[in-house]
Design a protein around this motif. Structure first.
Motif: not given
Length: 222
Positions: A78-81, A87-92, A160-167, A170-173
């Motif tokens: 998998d890529d770095s993103y 890693g971000a999904l773990g804490p939330v 929260v999950i949607r925000y992480l995917f956006y961050k 960059v899934m704006n839609d």
């Protein structure tokens, strides 16, 4: 002969209503925690990426899917993103579980001791002894308010999950769509009602000697 003051029926009803508010104040954290938990089990939300709607899920299913996705992450492939997202999904997702655990334990503790204290004679030795044990692990009313707020976070997990995917992608839609029932709105409204009751009942506790954090003596004015 001592003169007995007659209480009108209207006053009795007002006192009953005020006592009920105090009861609701200390029962509402448990009620809100259960309501939030059931709301997170209702299949009523889905993601929409601008082109297609994803399958209808409950909040709990979304969190489970996110945890499953973290478990399948392969640093070699998998890529770095994706690595940052995992890693971000773990804490939330961990916070999702612990909010329910902590809120459940605190609200149950509060419910048991509040009932034991509120149904007893406010000036009796057993009631005051129960208050000592109660305050040992529940030091102040701020913790009651915190217990009310904890179950709100899990209901917002889709956002929260949607925000992480956006961050990270960059899934704006990508948006969260509520099909039939939006847990975030329902739990937020319920929490707002509980908070209103929390503050509305504050002055009534002393008036009716129903404050579980205060010791009452027989020579107190009533």
């Amino acid at each position: 002969m001592a003169r007995v003051r007659k209480i009108s029926e209207q006053t009795r009803k007002r006192h009953k209503f005020e006592r009920t508010l105090v009861w609701l104040k200390y029962c509402s954290p448990a009620i809100l925690t259960l309501f939030s938990w059931f709301s997170c089990l209702v299949r009523g939300v889905r993601f929409y990426d601008g082109e297609q709607f994803y399958s209808l899920q409950s909040v709990n299913e979304m969190v489970t899917q996110a945890i499953r996705g973290m478990g399948s992450f392969d640093a070699a492939k998998d890529d770095s993103y994706t690595k940052l997202l995992a890693g971000a999904l773990g804490p939330v997702t961990t916070a999702y579980t612990w909010c329910f655990i902590i809120a459940g334990v605190l609200s149950l503790y509060l419910l048991i001791f509040a009932i034991a204290i509120l149904i007893g004679d406010p000036m009796s030795v057993p009631t005051n002894r129960a208050k000592i044990w109660f305050k040992t692990f529940f030091p102040g009313k701020w913790l009651v308010l915190l217990t009310m707020l904890l179950p709100v976070y899990p209901a917002f997990m889709p956002y929260v999950i949607r925000y992480l995917f956006y961050k990270y992608y960059v899934m704006n839609d990508l948006i969260v769509v509520a099909s039939r029932y939006n847990p975030a709105i329902a739990v937020s409204v319920a929490a707002a009602v509980c908070i209103v009751i929390f503050f509305a009942a504050a002055p009534l506790e002393s008036r009716h000697r129903m404050d579980p954090f205060v010791r009452y003596d027989k020579d107190d004015d009533f």
